[in-house]
Design a protein around this motif. Sequence first.
Motif, PDB file in Angstrom:
ATOM      1  N   LYS A   1      -0.872   4.003 -13.559  1.00 45.51           N
ATOM      2  CA  LYS A   1       0.168   3.419 -12.715  1.00 45.51           C
ATOM      3  C   LYS A   1      -0.382   2.190 -12.020  1.00 45.51           C
ATOM      4  O   LYS A   1      -1.458   2.248 -11.399  1.00 45.51           O
TER       5      LYS A   1
ATOM      6  N   SER B   1       0.618  -0.433  -9.200  1.00 39.40           N
ATOM      7  CA  SER B   1       1.536  -0.677  -8.076  1.00 39.40           C
ATOM      8  C   SER B   1       1.473  -2.142  -7.670  1.00 39.40           C
ATOM      9  O   SER B   1       0.460  -2.814  -7.888  1.00 39.40           O
ATOM     10  N   ASP B   2       2.582  -2.626  -7.116  1.00 39.26           N
ATOM     11  CA  ASP B   2       2.610  -4.008  -6.632  1.00 39.26           C
ATOM     12  C   ASP B   2       2.073  -4.951  -7.708  1.00 39.26           C
ATOM     13  O   ASP B   2       1.113  -5.711  -7.499  1.00 39.26           O
TER      14      ASP B   2
ATOM     15  N   ARG C   1      -4.831  -0.861  -6.431  1.00 39.24           N
ATOM     16  CA  ARG C   1      -3.441  -0.742  -6.899  1.00 39.24           C
ATOM     17  C   ARG C   1      -3.300   0.105  -8.169  1.00 39.24           C
ATOM     18  O   ARG C   1      -2.178   0.327  -8.643  1.00 39.24           O
TER      19      ARG C   1
ATOM     20  N   THR D   1       6.347  -1.515  -9.700  1.00 39.66           N
ATOM     21  CA  THR D   1       5.384  -0.536 -10.224  1.00 39.66           C
ATOM     22  C   THR D   1       5.688  -0.241 -11.687  1.00 39.66           C
ATOM     23  O   THR D   1       6.857  -0.180 -12.093  1.00 39.66           O
TER      24      THR D   1
END
Lengths: 112, 115
Positions: free
Chosen positions: B78, B80-81, B63, B18
Motif C-alpha cells: 500500500k 499512501s499519499d 508512506r 492511496t
Amino acid sequence: EPEVTQTPSHQVTQMGQEVILRCVPISNHLYFYWYRQILGQKVEFLVSFYNNEISEKSEIFDDQFSVERPDGSNFTLKIRSTKLEDSAMYFCASGTMDKTQYFGPGTRLLVL
Amino acid sequence: AQTVTQSQPEMSVQEAETVTLSCTYDTSENNYYLFWYKQPPSRQMILVIRQEAYKQQNATENRFSVNFQKAAKSFSLKISDSQLGDTAMYFCASNYGGSQGNLIFGKGTKLSVKP
C-alpha cells in the motif's frame, strides 16, 4: 549510505566477444549475486556467491558464464562468447545474513 | 516450483491518493522473506520494504506499508499519499531460506501516478 556500484553502465559488444561486468558490493556484505533482466521481462536469478565460491546457480548460468572475486572487493561476471540473447540489464546485488539484497544500478549489455 | 505472481500489469493513481499493489506467492517453506522493489525509468532496483514471514506485524516504511496474509500467501503493498516520484515498476520478490535465499521475482506492476 553505502551502495553497490557497477561498471560499465552500458556495454555494446559484437556477438562472440567476451565481456566482463564489474561490481563493487557493499563492503561488509558477505553474499553476492548476479541477476539479469531482459527488456520488458522480470528479473531472473543467475548465480550466488559466498565464501569465495558459487553457492547456487540457475539454468541460465551455463558454461559461458563465470564469476570471480579477484581482489576481495570486486565481483565480476564474465560472459565468454556473447550471444544475441544475452542482451539484457545485468544487476549485481549484495547482502548479509538477514537475507536482504541491495542492488547496483545495473549494466545494460547490448550484443550486436 | 516456487512462484511469485503479480496479477496487475498496470495501475494508475491520482497524486495524494492511496493505491494497493497485489502479490501472491507459493511456497512450502516456513522460513522466508518477502520484498517489494521499485524500478523507476532509470531501471535501478530500489528496495522499498521487506517482511519476515515469521513476523505477524505488517512492515511499514513511511508512506509504504504491506498487508501480509501468511495463510493466504498474499503480500500486498500500500502506497499512501502517492507522489509523482512513485511512478515506476514495482516488483514483488521472495527468497525461500536456504543457504542464501536467491530472490524470485514477480513480473511487476507498472504504476503511474497522475497529477
